[in-house]
Design an enzyme around this catalytic site. Structure first.
Site, PDB file in Angstrom:
ATOM      1  CE  LYS A 136     -43.082 -13.807  -5.620  1.00 17.57           C
ATOM      2  NZ  LYS A 136     -43.068 -14.962  -4.863  1.00 17.57           N
ATOM      3  CE  LYS A 181     -41.262 -12.731   3.097  1.00 18.74           C
ATOM      4  NZ  LYS A 181     -41.319 -14.118   3.505  1.00 18.74           N
ATOM      5  CE  LYS A 214     -37.242 -17.585  -3.906  1.00 17.90           C
ATOM      6  NZ  LYS A 214     -37.446 -18.052  -2.544  1.00 17.90           N
TER       7      LYS A 214
HETATM    8  P1  TYM Z   1     -43.166 -16.843   1.688  1.00 16.01           P
HETATM    9  O1  TYM Z   1     -42.498 -16.678   3.015  1.00 16.01           O
HETATM   10  O2  TYM Z   1     -42.424 -16.424   0.474  1.00 16.01           O
HETATM   11  O3  TYM Z   1     -44.554 -16.090   1.684  1.00 16.01           O
HETATM   12  C1  TYM Z   1     -45.471 -16.274   2.743  1.00 16.01           C
HETATM   13  C2  TYM Z   1     -46.900 -16.174   2.254  1.00 16.01           C
HETATM   14  O4  TYM Z   1     -47.111 -14.918   1.619  1.00 16.01           O
HETATM   15  C3  TYM Z   1     -47.622 -15.123   0.311  1.00 16.01           C
HETATM   16  N1  TYM Z   1     -47.084 -14.073  -0.567  1.00 16.01           N
HETATM   17  C4  TYM Z   1     -47.838 -13.314  -1.357  1.00 16.01           C
HETATM   18  N2  TYM Z   1     -49.165 -13.266  -1.571  1.00 16.01           N
HETATM   19  C5  TYM Z   1     -49.630 -12.340  -2.432  1.00 16.01           C
HETATM   20  N3  TYM Z   1     -48.843 -11.468  -3.099  1.00 16.01           N
HETATM   21  C6  TYM Z   1     -47.496 -11.482  -2.935  1.00 16.01           C
HETATM   22  N4  TYM Z   1     -46.737 -10.601  -3.587  1.00 16.01           N
HETATM   23  C7  TYM Z   1     -46.938 -12.434  -2.032  1.00 16.01           C
HETATM   24  N5  TYM Z   1     -45.673 -12.716  -1.628  1.00 16.01           N
HETATM   25  C8  TYM Z   1     -45.780 -13.729  -0.736  1.00 16.01           C
HETATM   26  C9  TYM Z   1     -47.134 -16.505  -0.092  1.00 16.01           C
HETATM   27  O5  TYM Z   1     -47.930 -17.058  -1.108  1.00 16.01           O
HETATM   28  C10 TYM Z   1     -47.231 -17.250   1.202  1.00 16.01           C
HETATM   29  O6  TYM Z   1     -48.549 -17.714   1.423  1.00 16.01           O
HETATM   30  N6  TYM Z   1     -42.538 -21.765   1.183  1.00 16.01           N
HETATM   31  C11 TYM Z   1     -43.394 -20.736   1.675  1.00 16.01           C
HETATM   32  C12 TYM Z   1     -43.623 -20.818   3.158  1.00 16.01           C
HETATM   33  C13 TYM Z   1     -44.014 -22.163   3.664  1.00 16.01           C
HETATM   34  C14 TYM Z   1     -45.340 -22.662   3.725  1.00 16.01           C
HETATM   35  C15 TYM Z   1     -45.198 -23.957   4.301  1.00 16.01           C
HETATM   36  C16 TYM Z   1     -46.578 -22.147   3.364  1.00 16.01           C
HETATM   37  C17 TYM Z   1     -43.181 -23.100   4.159  1.00 16.01           C
HETATM   38  N7  TYM Z   1     -43.894 -24.195   4.562  1.00 16.01           N
HETATM   39  C18 TYM Z   1     -46.333 -24.763   4.512  1.00 16.01           C
HETATM   40  C19 TYM Z   1     -47.700 -22.961   3.578  1.00 16.01           C
HETATM   41  C20 TYM Z   1     -47.558 -24.247   4.130  1.00 16.01           C
HETATM   42  C21 TYM Z   1     -42.778 -19.373   1.413  1.00 16.01           C
HETATM   43  O7  TYM Z   1     -41.585 -19.257   1.236  1.00 16.01           O
HETATM   44  O8  TYM Z   1     -43.646 -18.347   1.510  1.00 16.01           O
END
Ligand code: TYM
Length: 336
Positions: A199, A202, A113
């Site tokens: 991948k 968003k 990023k």
């Molecule tokens: P975020 O918001 O980017 O994504 C949320 C969840 O979706 C999964 N994910 C995917 N899985 C499979 N294929 C994809 N293309 C894909 N894109 C996203 C992510 O692995 C995630 O599980 N920092 C984290 C959010 C967070 C979090 C936490 C997660 C903040 N605090 C505590 C677990 C525990 C994030 O930005 O995910």
């Protein structure tokens, strides 16, 4: 013995995509009755990249409504908003002070990023994994169900907790629980519809690269019709030079409730023209009940507010207790 605790979260962006669903929420739903679950909408994470203040609140609501629409059951789970609980920010500060800078500089997601943002990259983006560690450690989580891309951040959380325990805890009485990531093989890494090597995300500027959970059927049909494929006839999971083929077959496997070998056999002689309508149909069918339930929930703001209010109260009690424990071992004077 009580149930093990699960914590996970998703950033509010107005709409979630199939990666978020298959990598995270679907797994939360499937295992929820076995655990004591906390699911947060991580709105503090949402401002680590430039964001729109006029939509942040409604996007937060949308995420919470989608958690419920996808099947999160309040009998097993607490749903809450990260910024409603000040302990998340406070523990982040405390953990910042014991986390070596080079641990954060190594994070793959930061590096990717940061390249895109050039000189505008914020301290918040670098610090994002420490905030995530605070989210997890405040709840004594045993298990963190996430997609593959978040594995490194959960491993960092383990390292930070281990470091705090080593420095300030005793062998018999660790201060923080060391969590385990839970990553399900199928759907752990859903790829972009326009490039099977990237991948689904968003932040991709093209909406055609992803299927959002709230996309209407016609749009899903259009996205699948236009998605990138290859000129080869006969579909297979196993050719590393055909990443789009593997990704689309995986989506079909999940949404048709078939096994990988059933799909491999069914599709081995198919061309794209025959396969795409099948994928379209199972995807639309899988999202339909989620979309219907979402409409009901989002129209009842009073209900959603009460869910989040109750969630805040339950989550805050747990978070504050663990924050106090950390402050105590760090030597802070308790408030009088
Ligand atoms: P975020 O918001 O980017 O994504 C949320 C969840 O979706 C999964 N994910 C995917 N899985 C499979 N294929 C994809 N293309 C894909 N894109 C996203 C992510 O692995 C995630 O599980 N920092 C984290 C959010 C967070 C979090 C936490 C997660 C903040 N605090 C505590 C677990 C525990 C994030 O930005 O995910």
């Amino acid at each position: 013995m009580g149930k093990q605790r699960v914590l996970s979260g998703i950033q509010p962006t107005g709409n979630l995509h199939l990666g978020n669903y298959l990598g995270a929420i679907r797994n939360w739903v499937e295992t929820q009755s076995n655990y004591d679950n906390f699911f947060c909408v991580v709105d503090l994470h949402a401002i680590t990249v430039p964001h729109n203040p006029t939509t942040l609140a409604s996007d937060t609501f949308t995420n919470a409504a989608l958690y419920l629409a996808c099947g999160i059951d309040l009998q097993y789970a607490t749903i809450f908003v990260q910024s409603h609980i000040a302990a998340h920010s406070e523990l982040t500060w405390l953990l910042n002070c014991i986390t070596p800078l080079n641990w954060l500089e190594r994070m793959i997601q930061f590096k990717e990023k940061a390249v895109k943002q050039g000189e505008n990259v914020s301290v918040g983006l670098l610090d994002y994994p420490v905030l995530m560690a605070a989210d997890i450690l405040l709840y004594d989580a045993d298990i963190v169900p996430v997609g593959e891309d978040q594995k490194q951040h959960v491993e960092l959380t383990r390292d930070i907790a281990g470091r705090l325990n080593d420095k300030f805890g005793s062998k018999d009485e660790p201060v923080l629980k060391i969590p385990e990531p839970m990553i399900r093989k199928e759907g752990a890494r859903v790829m972009s519809l326009t490039d099977g090597n990237k991948k689904m995300s968003k932040s991709d500027p093209s909406d055609m690269s992803r299927i959002n959970l709230l996309d209407p059927p016609e749009l899903i049909q259009k996205k699948i019709k236009r998605c990138k494929t290859d000129p080869v006839k006969g579909l297979t999971f196993d050719d590393p030079d055909r990443p789009e083929c593997k990704n689309l077959l995986t989506l079909y496997t999940v949404f048709s409730n078939k096994t990988t070998s059933e799909v491999a056999e069914q599709c081995q002689d198919m061309g794209w023209g025959q396969f795409k309508p099948l994928l379209t149909e199972v995807t639309i069918d899988a999202l339909k009940p989620i979309q219907e339930k979402y409409k009901e929930i989002i129209d009842d703001k009073g209900y959603l507010n009460s869910v989040l209010k109750e969630g805040k109260e339950k989550a805050e009690a747990v978070a504050n207790q663990n924050l106090s424990k950390v402050k105590k071992v760090l030597g802070y004077l308790p408030p009088l």
